[in-house]
Design a protein around this motif. Structure first.
Motif, PDB file in Angstrom:
ATOM      1  N   TYR A 183       6.318   2.372   8.852  1.00 24.93           N
ATOM      2  CA  TYR A 183       7.480   2.529   7.984  1.00 24.93           C
ATOM      3  C   TYR A 183       7.267   3.796   7.166  1.00 24.93           C
ATOM      4  O   TYR A 183       6.254   4.456   7.300  1.00 24.93           O
ATOM      5  CB  TYR A 183       7.642   1.304   7.080  1.00 24.93           C
ATOM      6  CG  TYR A 183       7.963   0.053   7.840  1.00 24.93           C
ATOM      7  CD1 TYR A 183       9.268  -0.230   8.230  1.00 24.93           C
ATOM      8  CD2 TYR A 183       6.965  -0.839   8.196  1.00 24.93           C
ATOM      9  CE1 TYR A 183       9.572  -1.370   8.945  1.00 24.93           C
ATOM     10  CE2 TYR A 183       7.253  -1.987   8.920  1.00 24.93           C
ATOM     11  CZ  TYR A 183       8.557  -2.249   9.290  1.00 24.93           C
ATOM     12  OH  TYR A 183       8.859  -3.380   9.999  1.00 24.93           O
ATOM     13  N   ASN A 212       8.690   4.641  -3.111  1.00 24.99           N
ATOM     14  CA  ASN A 212       9.563   3.803  -2.291  1.00 24.99           C
ATOM     15  C   ASN A 212       8.904   3.496  -0.952  1.00 24.99           C
ATOM     16  O   ASN A 212       8.293   4.370  -0.334  1.00 24.99           O
ATOM     17  CB  ASN A 212      10.899   4.534  -2.064  1.00 24.99           C
ATOM     18  CG  ASN A 212      11.810   3.743  -1.156  1.00 24.99           C
ATOM     19  OD1 ASN A 212      12.027   4.122  -0.028  1.00 24.99           O
ATOM     20  ND2 ASN A 212      12.326   2.641  -1.650  1.00 24.99           N
ATOM     21  N   SER A 214       9.958   1.925   2.691  1.00 24.93           N
ATOM     22  CA  SER A 214      11.208   1.625   3.404  1.00 24.93           C
ATOM     23  C   SER A 214      11.250   0.205   3.963  1.00 24.93           C
ATOM     24  O   SER A 214      12.321  -0.384   4.108  1.00 24.93           O
ATOM     25  CB  SER A 214      11.418   2.634   4.534  1.00 24.93           C
ATOM     26  OG  SER A 214      10.469   2.429   5.549  1.00 24.93           O
ATOM     27  N   THR A 216      10.293  -2.641   2.710  1.00 23.45           N
ATOM     28  CA  THR A 216      10.717  -3.664   1.757  1.00 23.45           C
ATOM     29  C   THR A 216      11.753  -3.128   0.773  1.00 23.45           C
ATOM     30  O   THR A 216      12.290  -3.886  -0.027  1.00 23.45           O
ATOM     31  CB  THR A 216       9.508  -4.174   0.956  1.00 23.45           C
ATOM     32  OG1 THR A 216       8.851  -3.036   0.376  1.00 23.45           O
ATOM     33  CG2 THR A 216       8.526  -4.909   1.845  1.00 23.45           C
ATOM     34  N   GLU A 217      11.960  -1.819   0.850  1.00 22.05           N
ATOM     35  CA  GLU A 217      12.885  -1.144  -0.061  1.00 22.05           C
ATOM     36  C   GLU A 217      12.504  -1.361  -1.521  1.00 22.05           C
ATOM     37  O   GLU A 217      13.352  -1.405  -2.408  1.00 22.05           O
ATOM     38  CB  GLU A 217      14.329  -1.568   0.210  1.00 22.05           C
ATOM     39  CG  GLU A 217      14.771  -1.152   1.611  1.00 22.05           C
ATOM     40  CD  GLU A 217      16.240  -1.435   1.852  1.00 22.05           C
ATOM     41  OE1 GLU A 217      16.830  -2.171   1.057  1.00 22.05           O
ATOM     42  OE2 GLU A 217      16.778  -0.901   2.839  1.00 22.05           O
ATOM     43  N   HIS A 218      11.205  -1.499  -1.742  1.00 24.27           N
ATOM     44  CA  HIS A 218      10.732  -1.545  -3.123  1.00 24.27           C
ATOM     45  C   HIS A 218      10.889  -0.167  -3.761  1.00 24.27           C
ATOM     46  O   HIS A 218      10.609   0.844  -3.125  1.00 24.27           O
ATOM     47  CB  HIS A 218       9.236  -1.896  -3.162  1.00 24.27           C
ATOM     48  CG  HIS A 218       8.963  -3.331  -2.921  1.00 24.27           C
ATOM     49  ND1 HIS A 218       8.095  -3.775  -1.958  1.00 24.27           N
ATOM     50  CD2 HIS A 218       9.438  -4.436  -3.534  1.00 24.27           C
ATOM     51  CE1 HIS A 218       8.054  -5.082  -1.979  1.00 24.27           C
ATOM     52  NE2 HIS A 218       8.861  -5.512  -2.915  1.00 24.27           N
ATOM     53  N   ILE A 219      11.329  -0.135  -4.973  1.00 26.38           N
ATOM     54  CA  ILE A 219      11.332   1.118  -5.730  1.00 26.38           C
ATOM     55  C   ILE A 219      10.538   0.867  -7.009  1.00 26.38           C
ATOM     56  O   ILE A 219      10.879  -0.020  -7.801  1.00 26.38           O
ATOM     57  CB  ILE A 219      12.758   1.585  -6.068  1.00 26.38           C
ATOM     58  CG1 ILE A 219      13.494   1.925  -4.765  1.00 26.38           C
ATOM     59  CG2 ILE A 219      12.719   2.801  -6.997  1.00 26.38           C
ATOM     60  CD1 ILE A 219      14.944   2.318  -4.964  1.00 26.38           C
TER      61      ILE A 219
END
Lengths: 245, 239
Positions: A183, A212, A214, A216-219
């Motif tokens: 990812y 970030n 991708s 888990t789209e954690h920011i």
């Protein structure tokens, strides 16, 4: 009866022996630590990249006495040759037997950086330009097979400190790191207060960092400040901590 | 260290059961006479009347059921856990993957090493054929470091069923030493992996003490673990 008691006791002992690992219980701040560490790694790469270019300019422009010192301190095994007919600086590695392996060329516009020139480092995607006295370094470089650094930095000052025998650079701007594996990991570094780099480490600066992932789209957002001893204070999700690498 | 200590205590506890069993059996007069050599000569046979005892039957038991527990061995641990996870080792710690690694926490890991249940049938004195079933499991769950939310379980289970052949190479009235070999299949069940695989278990040296009810300790390799201990019962289907 005794047998039964012993059987029960031994069974209980066996059951208590079942715990084989404590697991890994972590605090949220440890995630912040990871982001800070990765940011530090990339800032050092960018700073080293700038240092390796500016040191050539310093070497070519400074007075002969200092030039020798710079050479001894920083370019001892290197060869730097400026061909003014082709406006090309060639940098290479000198082996013990005297042979030279050239590994980098820099195309200039005929001027050195300190004269307001424009340099393009071939193969590294790095360009340094001067416009109205403002020096800008644009970096679009692959760090390794997986990662790419894109940055636009305003160079506030750079020089060679004779007393410390060290290169200094102060810069601000935006740095964007992409690491592509299964990812994509990205790191956006916004320099709030100029980064000060000397003696091979960062000793000043404030950063807004956004991380970030991708998959888990954690920011995650981290605010970092460097002190003059190279310690990093950071805040992450309301937690604060200090670290040093 | 604490883990090893617990296993040592567990094995010692198992061993504690066997002298008790032995003590009870040896109090039987006939067995005592045999051990003490009273009935080994023709003269003594003449002097001492032969006393019938139920133990005469018991030493010809046909059926054998045993329940055991094995301390983890290299192989059994590998089959259960691939070893790496049991020690909580972080195998990859380069950034940025380490950031994602830290985003996950894991609960304490609990493991039940190999429990075994075995049935054997005496083909001829000292030679037993039967079946052995084993179970081993490990339990742990992963949760989100930041939210504390439980994400998934890392449980794994090994269930093996094998045919077993056992040879007793030293037989006394209450003490028996033996070796055995088991071959069969094992099912490995876990969240992200699993399958059926051929499996073996070997007992290099086993010691059982007792007659009808007995305790045993074994040293072996395979899915059964390294050092095993347990209790068993021998019986006949009809008197």
């Amino acid at each position: 009866m005794k047998r039964t008691i012993f059987f029960c006791i031994s069974t209980l002992l066996l059951l208590t022996s079942c715990k084989v690992g404590n697991g890994e219980q972590r605090e949220p701040i440890e995630v912040g630590h990871g982001i800070v560490h990765w940011t530090e790694e990339n800032l050092m790469k960018v700073s080293n990249m700038l240092e390796s270019i500016f040191i050539i300019d310093l070497y070519l422009t400074t007075d002969p006495a200092l030039r020798e010192e710079i050479f001894d301190e920083r370019l001892k095994n290197s060869v730097v040759e400026y061909d003014t007919t082709t406006n090309t600086i060639m940098e290479g590695y000198r082996y013990v037997d005297g042979t030279v392996d050239y590994y980098r060329t820099i195309a200039t516009d005929g001027l050195l950086l300190s004269e307001g020139g424009t340099w393009r480092v071939n193969g590294q995607g790095t360009t340094i330009t001067s416009d109205g006295g403002v020096m800008t370094a644009t970096i679009n470089t692959r760090i390794d097979d997986n990662s790419q650094v894109d940055a636009k930095l305003r160079i506030e000052e750079y020089g060679y400190d004779k007393e410390k025998g060290a290169f200094d650079v102060k810069y601000d701007g935006d740095i964007y790191i992409v690491e592509q594996r299964e990812y994509t990991y990205t790191l956006s570094i916004d320099v709030v207060k100029s980064i000060e780099y000397t003696e091979g480490r960062i000793v000043g600066g404030e950063l807004d960092v956004e991380y970030n992932y991708s998959a888990t789209e954690h920011i995650d957002k981290v605010y970092m400040t460097y002190d003059k001893d190279g310690r990093i204070s950071f805040s992450y999700r309301g937690y604060t901590n200090t670290t040093q690498y | 260290m604490a883990r090893k200590l617990r296993y040592i205590v567990a094995v010692v506890a198992m061993l504690c059961t066997t002298p008790l069993v032995a003590q009870e059996v040896i109090s039987d007069e006939l067995i005592y006479d045999r051990i003490s050599g009273f009935m080994t000569t023709a003269d003594s046979y003449d002097i001492m009347p032969v006393r019938k005892s139920k133990n005469i039957k018991e030493i010809r038991h046909r059926h054998n059921i045993r329940l055991g527990y094995g301390a983890p061995g290299l192989f059994s641990e590998f089959m259960l856990d691939n070893i790496g996870m049991a020690c909580d080792c972080a195998l990859h710690f380069d950034y940025p993957s380490a950031i994602e690694h830290r985003r996950h926490s894991t609960s304490p890991r609990r493991q039940l090493s190999t429990l075994s249940l075995q049935y054997s049938y005496c083909i001829k004195p000292g030679f037993w054929l039967g079946a052995k079933g084993t179970y081993a499991g490990v339990w742990q769950y992963t949760y989100d470091t930041i939210t504390g939310k439980r994400l998934y379980d890392n449980n794994a289970h090994n269930i093996a069923l094998m045919l077993d052949a056992q040879i007793a190479w030293l037989r006394r009235d209450i003490v028996e030493m033996y070796s055995s070999l088991s071959l069969g299949l094992m099912a490995h069940i876990e969240r992200a992996n699993g399958g059926l695989t051929p499996m073996f278990d070997a007992v290099f040296v086993g010691l059982s003490v007792g007659r009808k009810c007995y305790g045993f300790v074994e040293v072996g390799a395979g899915i059964g673990g390294s050092v095993r201990g347990g209790i068993g019962i021998r019986f006949n289907s009809k008197n």
